[in-house]
Structure formats: C-alpha cells, structure tokens
Design a protein around this motif. Structure first.
Motif, mmCIF file in Angstrom:
data_model
loop_
_atom_site.group_PDB
_atom_site.id
_atom_site.type_symbol
_atom_site.label_atom_id
_atom_site.label_comp_id
_atom_site.label_asym_id
_atom_site.label_seq_id
_atom_site.Cartn_x
_atom_site.Cartn_y
_atom_site.Cartn_z
ATOM 1 N N SER A 1 -5.221 16.673 1.981
ATOM 2 C CA SER A 1 -5.619 16.037 0.661
ATOM 3 C C SER A 1 -5.622 14.422 0.805
ATOM 4 C CB SER A 1 -4.451 16.646 -0.175
ATOM 5 O OG SER A 1 -3.182 16.147 0.230
ATOM 6 N N ASN A 2 -4.736 14.146 1.328
ATOM 7 C CA ASN A 2 -4.891 12.533 1.727
ATOM 8 C C ASN A 2 -6.012 11.919 2.104
ATOM 9 O OD1 ASN A 2 -1.381 13.010 2.596
ATOM 10 N ND2 ASN A 2 -1.750 11.861 0.768
ATOM 11 N N LYS B 1 -8.940 13.299 2.211
ATOM 12 C CA LYS B 1 -9.944 13.518 1.166
ATOM 13 C C LYS B 1 -10.124 12.592 0.061
ATOM 14 C CE LYS B 1 -11.649 16.984 -2.349
ATOM 15 N NZ LYS B 1 -11.256 17.932 -3.258
ATOM 16 N N ASP B 2 -8.816 12.218 -0.732
ATOM 17 C CA ASP B 2 -8.670 11.208 -1.586
ATOM 18 C C ASP B 2 -9.073 10.104 -1.137
ATOM 19 O OD1 ASP B 2 -8.033 13.349 -3.442
ATOM 20 O OD2 ASP B 2 -5.650 12.713 -3.214
ATOM 21 N N PHE B 3 -8.567 9.662 0.011
ATOM 22 C CA PHE B 3 -8.782 8.222 0.685
ATOM 23 C C PHE B 3 -10.505 8.047 0.908
ATOM 24 C CE2 PHE B 3 -8.964 4.696 3.617
ATOM 25 C CZ PHE B 3 -8.216 3.915 2.688
ATOM 26 N N LYS B 4 -10.912 9.059 1.320
ATOM 27 C CA LYS B 4 -12.483 9.099 1.615
ATOM 28 C C LYS B 4 -13.349 8.763 0.323
ATOM 29 C CE LYS B 4 -13.080 11.647 6.039
ATOM 30 N NZ LYS B 4 -13.494 12.870 6.525
ATOM 31 N N LEU B 5 -12.764 9.623 -0.772
ATOM 32 C CA LEU B 5 -13.494 9.605 -2.035
ATOM 33 C C LEU B 5 -13.359 8.228 -2.838
ATOM 34 C CD1 LEU B 5 -13.277 13.405 -3.212
ATOM 35 C CD2 LEU B 5 -15.246 12.102 -2.305
ATOM 36 N N HIS B 6 -12.113 7.927 -2.933
ATOM 37 C CA HIS B 6 -11.789 6.926 -3.747
ATOM 38 C C HIS B 6 -10.763 5.343 -3.263
ATOM 39 C CE1 HIS B 6 -12.107 9.931 -6.793
ATOM 40 N NE2 HIS B 6 -11.194 10.930 -6.292
ATOM 41 N N ASP B 7 -10.915 5.655 -1.874
ATOM 42 C CA ASP B 7 -10.339 4.376 -1.390
ATOM 43 C C ASP B 7 -8.822 4.252 -1.519
ATOM 44 O OD1 ASP B 7 -12.359 3.718 0.393
ATOM 45 O OD2 ASP B 7 -13.239 2.074 -0.845
ATOM 46 N N ARG C 1 -2.239 8.968 -2.268
ATOM 47 C CA ARG C 1 -0.594 9.034 -2.544
ATOM 48 C C ARG C 1 -0.055 9.898 -1.456
ATOM 49 N NH1 ARG C 1 -0.540 10.054 -9.139
ATOM 50 N NH2 ARG C 1 -1.302 7.777 -9.597
ATOM 51 N N PHE C 2 1.086 9.382 -0.820
ATOM 52 C CA PHE C 2 1.817 10.217 0.137
ATOM 53 C C PHE C 2 3.139 10.635 -0.671
ATOM 54 C CE2 PHE C 2 -0.561 6.978 2.776
ATOM 55 C CZ PHE C 2 -1.258 8.032 3.418
ATOM 56 N N THR C 3 3.291 11.908 -1.060
ATOM 57 C CA THR C 3 4.384 12.581 -1.611
ATOM 58 C C THR C 3 5.372 12.886 -0.554
ATOM 59 O OG1 THR C 3 3.156 14.524 -1.810
ATOM 60 C CG2 THR C 3 2.994 13.103 -3.534
ATOM 61 N N ARG C 4 6.498 13.517 -0.998
ATOM 62 C CA ARG C 4 7.404 13.958 -0.245
ATOM 63 C C ARG C 4 7.106 14.648 0.773
ATOM 64 N NH1 ARG C 4 11.594 12.746 -3.053
ATOM 65 N NH2 ARG C 4 11.814 12.961 -5.229
ATOM 66 N N ASP C 5 5.760 15.581 0.706
ATOM 67 C CA ASP C 5 5.450 16.459 1.663
ATOM 68 C C ASP C 5 4.940 15.512 2.896
ATOM 69 O OD1 ASP C 5 5.883 18.623 0.057
ATOM 70 O OD2 ASP C 5 3.853 18.787 -0.751
ATOM 71 N N SER C 6 4.451 14.290 2.808
ATOM 72 C CA SER C 6 4.141 13.562 4.038
ATOM 73 C C SER C 6 4.979 12.941 4.645
ATOM 74 C CB SER C 6 3.207 12.526 3.314
ATOM 75 O OG SER C 6 1.840 13.076 2.640
ATOM 76 N N PHE C 7 6.389 12.930 4.333
ATOM 77 C CA PHE C 7 7.356 12.296 5.084
ATOM 78 C C PHE C 7 8.339 13.265 5.550
ATOM 79 C CE2 PHE C 7 5.885 9.226 1.873
ATOM 80 C CZ PHE C 7 5.984 8.145 2.457
ATOM 81 N N ILE C 8 8.850 13.023 6.775
ATOM 82 C CA ILE C 8 9.779 14.055 7.419
ATOM 83 C C ILE C 8 11.166 13.782 6.915
ATOM 84 C CG2 ILE C 8 10.964 14.611 9.712
ATOM 85 C CD1 ILE C 8 8.313 13.843 10.927
#
Length: 88
Positions: free
Chosen positions: A54-55, A57-63, A66-73
């Motif tokens: 999802s990160n 995809k969002d970065f490719k579309l909108h530059d 958002r990194f939420t809790r799921d992105s951090f260990i």
C-alpha cells in the motif's frame, strides 16, 4: 534540488516535521527517496519503516505515503509517519 518533507502525526496534530534536501543528482530518484527517509528516521530517532504494498502504491501515485503501526517492528507513540516529495 530534491526535497522531501517528513512529519509525525498524532491525534490529527503535527508533532514533528523535517525537510531533507539532496542536491546530488548523480543518485537515482529511488536512492534519493531512501536517503531522505533514512535521514528523517535518524532525526526523529525511529527505526526505518517497512514498505508495504500500500505504501509503494500510494507513493507511486501521489509522491507521498503514510507509514502506520503496521510498518514498524517496534512500538510507536504516534499515529503515522508521512513522507512527501515536495520538490524535484
């Protein structure tokens, strides 16, 4: 100049932000993004987040993404870390 804005948000409020600038155009755009993210994480004393599908995809579309809790260990005490390319 390549500039990326990183911000930490909690309860819909900006907690911290930082703009990172890179003027070395011998690097690829991808390398500049990762270097800026590394510098933002260093400034905020965070581990580097995991890029989920999802990160990407969002970065490719909108530059931006958002990194939420799921992105951090480790546990985080904010809602999300957002990065946004503001100038190329």
């Amino acid at each position: 100049m390549f500039r990326m804005w990183g911000k930490i948000m909690k309860d819909n409020r900006l907690v911290r932000d930082k703009v990172i600038c890179i003027g070395d155009y011998s690097l690829s755009r991808t390398q500049m993004v990762f270097d800026c993210l590394d510098e933002i994480c260093y400034e905020f004393d965070l581990e580097k987040p995991i890029w989920l599908d999802s990160n990407i995809k969002d970065f490719k579309l909108h530059d931006k993404t958002r990194f939420t809790r799921d992105s951090f260990i480790e546990e985080i005490d904010f809602d999300y870390l957002e990065i946004h390319v503001i100038e190329e």
